[in-house]
Design a protein around this motif. Structure first.
Motif, PDB file in Angstrom:
ATOM      1  N   LYS A 162       6.041  -1.953   1.324  1.00 44.83           N
ATOM      2  CA  LYS A 162       5.028  -1.930   0.266  1.00 44.83           C
ATOM      3  C   LYS A 162       4.623  -3.349  -0.138  1.00 44.83           C
ATOM      4  N   GLN A 163       5.594  -4.228  -0.261  1.00 42.03           N
ATOM      5  CA  GLN A 163       5.294  -5.606  -0.645  1.00 42.03           C
ATOM      6  C   GLN A 163       4.426  -6.295   0.396  1.00 42.03           C
ATOM      7  N   ARG A 164       4.712  -6.078   1.667  1.00 46.10           N
ATOM      8  CA  ARG A 164       3.918  -6.692   2.732  1.00 46.10           C
ATOM      9  C   ARG A 164       2.543  -6.033   2.841  1.00 46.10           C
ATOM     10  N   SER A 223      10.124  -2.974   0.900  1.00 43.97           N
ATOM     11  CA  SER A 223       9.796  -4.181   1.674  1.00 43.97           C
ATOM     12  C   SER A 223       8.467  -4.000   2.405  1.00 43.97           C
ATOM     13  N   CYS A 231       0.572  -5.252   0.616  1.00 44.14           N
ATOM     14  CA  CYS A 231      -0.365  -5.837  -0.349  1.00 44.14           C
ATOM     15  C   CYS A 231      -1.046  -7.077   0.208  1.00 44.14           C
ATOM     16  N   ILE A 232      -0.502  -7.622   1.309  1.00 45.43           N
ATOM     17  CA  ILE A 232      -1.050  -8.832   1.924  1.00 45.43           C
ATOM     18  C   ILE A 232      -1.991  -8.426   3.054  1.00 45.43           C
ATOM     19  N   PRO A 233      -3.219  -8.920   3.082  1.00 45.46           N
ATOM     20  CA  PRO A 233      -4.137  -8.571   4.183  1.00 45.46           C
ATOM     21  C   PRO A 233      -3.507  -8.874   5.540  1.00 45.46           C
ATOM     22  N   ASP A 290       5.716  -9.453  11.391  1.00 46.95           N
ATOM     23  CA  ASP A 290       6.107  -9.522   9.987  1.00 46.95           C
ATOM     24  C   ASP A 290       7.204  -8.515   9.665  1.00 46.95           C
ATOM     25  N   GLY A 338      -0.668  -7.945   6.542  1.00 43.16           N
ATOM     26  CA  GLY A 338       0.726  -8.331   6.322  1.00 43.16           C
ATOM     27  C   GLY A 338       1.773  -7.433   6.943  1.00 43.16           C
TER      28      GLY A 338
END
Length: 250
Positions: free
Chosen positions: A119-121, A117, A123-125, A132, A127
């Motif tokens: 790692k997925q965030r 979870s 990837c978002i600048p 979050d 994030g």
């Protein structure tokens, strides 16, 4: 001296990227600040992305091939037997550890929903702000020793991969002999004439105000030395540049 290394195939490029990521992880994980441990997490995520495909089997095959090359040197009076024995033992141990790894490389991280979870965030600048991922914010505020223990626990299953990469790249780097060269007016070209190389190493004096831009294929090497122009675009050097060139191959 500054050494610039240039891989000549995708496999060596992957190994060098992983070597860099492991070094980056170690640098940041050894520190105590939360931001340092966040940087270590990012290096871990990048490692997971790079360590894919059939890398494990490739490394096993390469280590077995190197072992077969070194074995005939036993009892050779020109070879230090203690050093040779230690290298062979390390290769045998690393091959066994790689073979014992279950599933895909990094599967232990993919099976950890909380880590994935993050790692997925990541990837978002921007994030991974506390609003979050409050659970990650909580983790970053734990004691540094607790965070470091978690980090090294997540890294541990990559240890056989890291050991294999260290062995292969060390053999590769030791395979070549440096030769003095001069780039006339900042440019150098060399035909390979059928010689197979998997890595180039260019060594310069640290006080030279330029860096090499390298392109190569199976036929030729082209090196162009370039200087930073402050706020301007980098520009080609127009002076002779002395350097050492090493061609490395497994």
């Amino acid at each position: 001296m500054i050494v610039y290394e240039y891989p000549l195939n995708e496999r060596i490029r992957t190994l060098m990227r992983l070597e860099d990521l492991f070094a980056r992880f170690e640098h940041f994980a050894a520190r105590d600040e939360a931001l340092d441990h966040h940087a270590a997490m990012l290096a871990l995520f990048e490692t997971l992305e790079v360590a894919r495909g059939d890398l494990k089997s490739d490394l096993i095959q390469e280590l077995e091939r190197q072992k077969a090359t070194l074995e005939p040197l036993r009892n050779n009076p020109g070879v230090k037997q203690d050093t040779l024995d230690e290298v062979l033992r390390k290769m045998t141990r690393t091959v066994s550890e790689l073979q014992a790894l279950p599933g895909k490389l990094g599967q232990h991280l993919r099976d950890n929903e909380w880590v994935m979870s993050i790692k997925q965030r990541a990837c978002i600048p921007g994030g991974v702000c506390e609003f979050d991922l409050p659970s990650y914010h909580y983790w970053l505020n734990l004691d540094a020793k607790v965070r470091r223990s978690d980090l090294y626990g997540w890294l541990a299953p990559f240890a056989p991969l890291r050991n294999a990469i260290d062995i292969v790249l060390q053999i590769l780097r030791d395979s070549g002999e440096p030769v003095q060269k001069t780039a006339v007016q900042g440019a150098y070209q060399q035909m390979l004439s059928g010689r197979v190389a998997q890595m180039l190493r260019v060594t310069l004096l640290a006080d030279l105000p330029c860096f090499p831009e390298i392109s190569a294929n199976k036929y030729a090497i082209n090196i162009r030395f370039t200087a930073l122009g402050g706020t301007e675009r980098p520009k080609a050097c127009d002076v002779d540049v002395p350097f050492e060139l090493t061609l490395c191959s497994l």
